[in-house]
Each structure stands twice: as structure tokens, then as C-alpha cells.
Design an enzyme around this catalytic site. Structure first.
Site, PDB file in Angstrom:
ATOM      1  N   CYS A   1       4.344 -10.009 -16.616  1.00 30.57           N
ATOM      2  CA  CYS A   1       3.136 -10.347 -15.865  1.00 30.57           C
ATOM      3  C   CYS A   1       1.925  -9.637 -16.294  1.00 30.57           C
ATOM      4  O   CYS A   1       1.985  -8.287 -16.691  1.00 30.57           O
ATOM      5  CB  CYS A   1       3.481  -9.727 -14.065  1.00 30.57           C
ATOM      6  SG  CYS A   1       4.683 -10.713 -13.314  1.00 30.57           S
TER       7      CYS A   1
ATOM      8  N   CYS B   1       5.387  -4.362 -17.180  1.00 28.25           N
ATOM      9  CA  CYS B   1       5.994  -5.261 -16.346  1.00 28.25           C
ATOM     10  C   CYS B   1       7.305  -5.162 -16.867  1.00 28.25           C
ATOM     11  O   CYS B   1       7.924  -5.722 -17.841  1.00 28.25           O
ATOM     12  CB  CYS B   1       5.539  -6.786 -16.464  1.00 28.25           C
ATOM     13  SG  CYS B   1       6.190  -8.098 -15.218  1.00 28.25           S
TER      14      CYS B   1
END
Length: 224
Positions: free
Chosen positions: A128, A123
Site C-alpha cells: 500500500c 506496508c
């Protein structure tokens, strides 16, 4: 040599620290992390939050809601061709068959590692991560050095994790977002053809489902 592939889709930003476990230099906690710790300490001091309850929540994501969920998905895909087809076609729905669903409305995509392609997940702008199948993200995953180097030098990062990927194997790097999370389907190790789902799930690791390690690199003793 096959070319490396990078998937860059993002629409958000956060700040995170890193512990420097051989992959990067340590950094101080972000302002947001420090604020969260301060609020937590104040809530505990005022008796609004039970520290034991907080520890239980963390333990749940680390060991129960965590990588063991993803390992069950992987083991089922290895043993059930019909489930594997559903998983690769519509990962969100196939994972939900186990009762595992995203808590923020994110969709899932499963990436299959093969002899020709090795997938790894990053990410680039924050952290995330598919909590419901992998638990809490490791500190190195959130670090700025990993987020940048996974894109700029994926083979170098893989080598640091002890992941041996041949020059004839294409490395694909996938960038998670708030709406889309990835899970790597590792290759099934040789010698496990007669194993049942529980045995297979026991050898699947978090890092192999992020794509920074390969189960095939483990020795038989490590898999026992």
C-alpha cells in the site's frame, strides 16, 4: 536511547517480489505478477492494448503523477506555515488543494520529521502506497525483507540507505493500509532559507518522503 515506535494496522494481504538491491535477496515474481504479465502479453498480441499506451501510463506514474507531486506538497509546507498546519491537521484535504486525490478512496496522513523524531513508512503485508503523491512504489518497498526489517530493525534499514539518525532520535515506523497512506514531511535542509518553492521542490526525493533518507544528509553539491 529513545525507543522505536511501530504502528501496525492492516486488514489485507498480497504477495510481491524483490530485486535484492543491497537490502535483501531476490525473489521470483509472485503468481499474481506473472498472471498480470501473461494477460498483458495476450492483450497486446490480440491488439486489445497498445504497448505504447501502457508505457505512457507507467511513465506518467513514475515521473509525472509521481514524486514531483509530493515534492510540491512538501515545498509548500516548508514555505507556508498556514498550509503546513492544514497538512498536519487534515492531510487528505490539504493535498487535495493541489488536485491530488487518492484513486481508491484512501485517506492521507502526513508525518513530520523533527530533531527528536524520525518517521519511516512501510506496508508490512503488501505494498500500500500513496501513488498520487509518490508515483509507483520502488521494488524494494514491496519486498518481503524490507516489509519485515523496517519493523524489526528500522535503524539498520536506515543505515543501509545512508540515513544517519542519532541514538537520541526516536524512530517511528508507520504501517500503511488500503484505507490509510502516509507521507513523511522531511526536515528542510539548512541553507535553503532564501529558496522559492520550485527550488525546494527540486531537491525533495521520493525516498525522503518515505522516510528512508534525510535531505540533511545530502551535500550542497547533491542539492544543486
Amino acid at each position: 536511547m529513545a525507543g522505536d515506535h511501530h504502528d501496525h494496522a492492516h486488514d489485507h494481504d498480497h504477495d510481491h517480489g524483490h530485486d535484492g538491491q543491497g537490502h535483501a535477496h531476490a525473489a521470483p515474481p509472485s503468481p499474481m505478477a506473472a498472471r498480470v504479465k501473461a494477460i498483458e502479453a495476450l492483450a497486446v498480441a490480440k491488439g486489445l492494448v497498445d504497448p505504447a499506451a501502457l508505457d505512457l501510463i507507467v511513465d506518467t506514474y513514475e515521473s509525472k503523477v509521481g514524486p514531483r507531486n509530493g515534492a510540491r506538497v512538501v515545498a509548500r509546507a516548508w514555505t507556508d506555515p498556514a498550509y503546513k498546519a492544514r497538512l498536519l491537521s487534515d492531510a487528505t484535504a490539504a493535498i487535495a488543494e493541489f488536485g491530488f486525490t487518492g484513486r481508491q478512496g484512501e485517506d492521507m496522513v502526513v508525518l513530520e520529521n523533527t530533531d527528536q523524531v524520525h518517521n519511516m513508512v512501510v506496508c508490512t503485508l503488501c505494498s500500500c502506497y500513496p501513488w498520487t503523491v509518490l508515483g509507483l512504489p520502488p521494488v524494494w518497498y514491496k519486498s518481503a525483507p524490507y516489509r519485515s526489517r523496517a519493523v524489526l530493525d528500522p535503524r539498520g534499514v536506515l543505515a543501509e540507505f545512508g540515513c544517519r539518525v542519532g541514538d537520541d532520535v526516536e524512530v517511528r515506523v508507520w504501517d500503511s493500509t488500503a484505507e490509510l497512506r502516509y507521507l513523511v514531511l522531511p526536515q528542510r535542509p539548512a541553507g535553503t532559507e532564501d529558496w522559492d518553492e520550485d527550488q525546494l521542490a527540486a531537491i525533495v526525493t521520493r525516498d525522503s518522503m518515505i522516510g528512508v533518507t534525510r535531505l540533511a544528509d545530502q551535500t550542497p553539491e547533491m542539492r544543486s
